[in-house]
Design an enzyme around this catalytic site. Structure first.
Site, PDB file in Angstrom:
ATOM      1  N   GLU A 118       7.120  15.300  17.084  1.00 28.45           N
ATOM      2  CA  GLU A 118       8.411  15.325  15.817  1.00 28.45           C
ATOM      3  C   GLU A 118       7.478  16.329  14.901  1.00 28.45           C
ATOM      4  O   GLU A 118       6.136  16.122  14.151  1.00 28.45           O
ATOM      5  CB  GLU A 118       7.843  13.750  15.403  1.00 28.45           C
ATOM      6  CG  GLU A 118       8.519  13.644  14.264  1.00 28.45           C
ATOM      7  CD  GLU A 118       7.775  12.763  13.773  1.00 28.45           C
ATOM      8  OE1 GLU A 118       8.824  11.401  13.287  1.00 28.45           O
ATOM      9  OE2 GLU A 118       6.714  11.754  13.831  1.00 28.45           O
ATOM     10  N   LYS A 124       0.891  -0.707   0.125  1.00 28.64           N
ATOM     11  CA  LYS A 124      -0.032   0.079   0.038  1.00 28.64           C
ATOM     12  C   LYS A 124       1.154   1.243  -0.404  1.00 28.64           C
ATOM     13  O   LYS A 124       1.716   1.302   0.992  1.00 28.64           O
ATOM     14  CB  LYS A 124      -1.056  -0.127   1.000  1.00 28.64           C
ATOM     15  CG  LYS A 124      -1.932   0.610   1.650  1.00 28.64           C
ATOM     16  CD  LYS A 124      -1.450   2.026   1.947  1.00 28.64           C
ATOM     17  CE  LYS A 124      -2.746   3.663   2.017  1.00 28.64           C
ATOM     18  NZ  LYS A 124      -1.527   4.538   2.620  1.00 28.64           N
TER      19      LYS A 124
END
Length: 597
Positions: free
Chosen positions: A441, A235
């Site tokens: 992050e 995917k």
């Protein structure tokens, strides 16, 4: 031209070529001067298009295709269920490049069934019709032949202008592993018997990769799985679908049998979730954010599937007072701004020792201000666009949080240009550990600098995070290097460098940065398993004769427990965490003390 599935009819040949060439011109505005580094460099051609000799030279070299791109399922190019599509955008302009088929749950099911068909049997009876033993070509192919296929694919990747040398390196490295995956002979306590194990492919693997290094991440995932003999449903992100589909085309050309590799572009909430929870899947491998990784684990747990995860990071870079200042400034700069900060292992938190802090900040601001933002096809540009408007919004949100929480803005902090997904190189200093720009992050071109005093202090602060993917140390002291590389809790630690990767060296995270390892022989443990019901991993030898062990005899060697317990059968074979440390080789006789024997 090669034959591929698609909607093109003979009457559409000329228009298809023209549309493809228009796309190419969008990708290479400098008079079609060269392919884009990663994503938009390649598409397949129409089955009914004109001969190669009539195509523009650059178009022929790139093997560009229609402005409509399909799924790869069972060796054929297919529309998505309901003819669902999405637009792939050029991040330089925000304009549409191509329409891409958007995989749905039905397409995932078709792809998994195609991959399952290439294996010898269904390991579980879940109401699906069983396949005959050796139903497909993959189990009948010897390891040596698999190796040849992978070497052919490596050559095609190198010759057909797909970029990123690391991708080819992975296929070549793991191609050499195909016939070297071995079991072991085990001494047993029972007299008159011996036992051995076989390492077999785990089966159908669902692999989900991110958008930040699409072709490289495909190589990281596909190469070890193919070497182990697994079949794959890959995917790929809706933001960067094209390069992986081109890789699938090359895999078919190299001789990978239809159904062994299936590639589905689509959304994680639809295609990714359907893949992680599919009952016929044998394993899930995911690279992406920690939050999505948790959801992948939950989905896979429904059918007790093993999962490997390479997740987010907030990697510390520690610059000590004795470091080579100029090298450390430049090294820390590239550690963060590489790939526009869109790298999970980037040097997100920069700790600088107090004795050199002020000068380090001054030089870093100057370097960031001189970083040229612009079109990635302009050879003078050193920073291109982010992947999407969504990512731009996220980065700018953190910039505003940094200002609000009291960090000092050294440069940048805004959007660049009036089109595309560009953000200015941004630097904050005098940052505190509890600020959002230090905790989270960001995944963008925002450098965050913090001051520290002692080595013990910086080790404690560097580890005060849920992440543990990577880190870096800048010092000229062997003692300091040893203390920091051992003290920082991360899967990879670099010394006086950053972003060095090799297919042979394990890569993966501690804590919430993931589970399992990429690269090297370690990753093959995740794509194989010791013994399975159809191939009892043990023979008993008595008086020169071989026979299958009985149930009781297998139990004596703890085989019965492994066979009956899904958790044991699928448990990770790496009970210890592996840390990889990259140390530069000595450049002179005086530096040989750096080499650790």
């Amino acid at each position: 031209m090669g034959q591929h599935g698609g909607k093109a009819q003979d009457g559409q040949s000329s228009s298809n070529v023209n549309r493809a060439y228009d796309v190419l011109k969008k990708l290479t505005p400098k008079a079609c001067g060269g392919p884009r580094l990663e994503e938009q460099a390649c598409r397949r051609r129409s089955a009914s298009a004109c001969p190669d000799s009539q195509l523009p030279a650059t178009l022929t070299a790139l093997n560009l295709a229609l402005a409509f791109v399909q799924l790869l399922i069972d060796g054929k190019w297919e529309d998505a269920a309901g003819s669902k599509t999405f637009e792939d955008l050029d991040p330089r302009t925000g304009e549409k490049l191509v329409d891409v088929a958007e995989a749905q749950a039905e397409d995932v099911d078709r792809a998994v069934r195609a991959a399952k068909k290439c294996l010898p049997y269904f390991p579980f009876n879940l109401g699906y019709p069983p396949q005959a033993y050796d139903d497909g070509p993959w189990p009948r192919m010897t390891a040596e032949k698999r190796s040849r296929v992978m070497f052919r694919l490596t050559d095609l990747v190198e010759s057909k202008t797909i970029d990123v040398p690391g991708t080819a390196q992975h296929f070549r490295y793991f191609g050499g592993f195909c016939d070297k995956i071995e079991g072991s002979t085990i001494p047993v306590a029972q007299e008159g018997f011996t036992a051995y194990t076989l390492r077999e492919p785990i089966g159908v693997v669902g692999q989900i990769i991110p958008w930040n290094f699409p072709i490289l991440m495909a190589g990281w995932k596909l190469a070890p799985a193919l070497a182990a003999g697994c079949t794959i449903v890959l995917k790929v992100s809706q933001y960067t679908p094209l390069s992986a589909l081109r890789l699938g085309e090359l895999a078919l050309e190299a001789g990978v049998p239809p159904g062994v590799l299936n590639i589905l572009p689509g959304k994680g909430s639809v295609c990714g979730d359907a893949l992680a929870t599919h009952p016929l899947l044998d394993k899930v491998a995911f690279t992406g954010s920690t939050d999505v990784g948790r959801r992948i684990m939950e989905g896979a747990s429904q059918h007790i599937k093993p999962v490997t995860l390479e997740l987010g990071g907030n990697s510390p870079v520690v610059v000590c007072g004795d470091a080579d200042l100029e090298a450390a400034v430049r090294g820390a700069h590239e550690a963060l701004f590489f790939n526009m900060g869109q790298a999970c292992e980037c040097g997100a938190r920069l700790f600088v020792q107090e004795g050199i802090y002020d000068e380090f900040v001054r030089r870093s601001i100057e370097l960031a201000k001189n970083r040229k933002v612009g079109d990635p096809f302009d050879e003078t540009s050193t920073q291109g666009p982010l992947v999407s408007q969504k990512q731009v919004d996220k980065v700018l949100k953190y910039v505003e949080l940094g200002k609000k929480e009291g960090a000092k803005l050294g440069c940048g902090g805004g959007r660049w240009g009036d089109q595309g997904f560009y953000v200015e190189p941004t630097l904050f200093y005098d940052v505190e550990d509890d600020m959002a720009i230090a905790r989270d992050e960001i995944f963008g071109p925002v450098q965050v600098i913090l001051k520290f005093g002692t080595i013990d202090e910086v080790i404690r602060r560097a580890n005060a995070t849920e992440y543990g993917l990577a880190g870096a140390v800048w010092t000229q002291s062997i003692d300091t290097m040893q203390a920091l590389t051992r003290g920082i809790k991360a899967g990879t630690v670099w010394v006086n460098t950053h972003h060095v990767m090799d297919a042979a060296v394990p890569f993966g995270g501690y804590k919430s940065s993931g589970y399992g390892r990429e690269h090297g022989g370690a990753v093959l443990e995740h794509y194989t398993q010791a013994g399975r019901c159809a191939y009892p991993g043990m023979l008993l030898v008595s008086k020169g004769r071989c026979r299958l062990a009985t149930q009781d005899q297998r139990s004596a060697a703890s085989y019965k427990q492994q066979e009956q317990s899904p958790m044991l059968r699928h448990s990770c074979p790496l009970p210890l965490q592996t840390k990889s440390v990259y140390v530069p080789l000595p450049k002179s006789k005086e530096q040989r003390s750096w080499v650790i024997m």
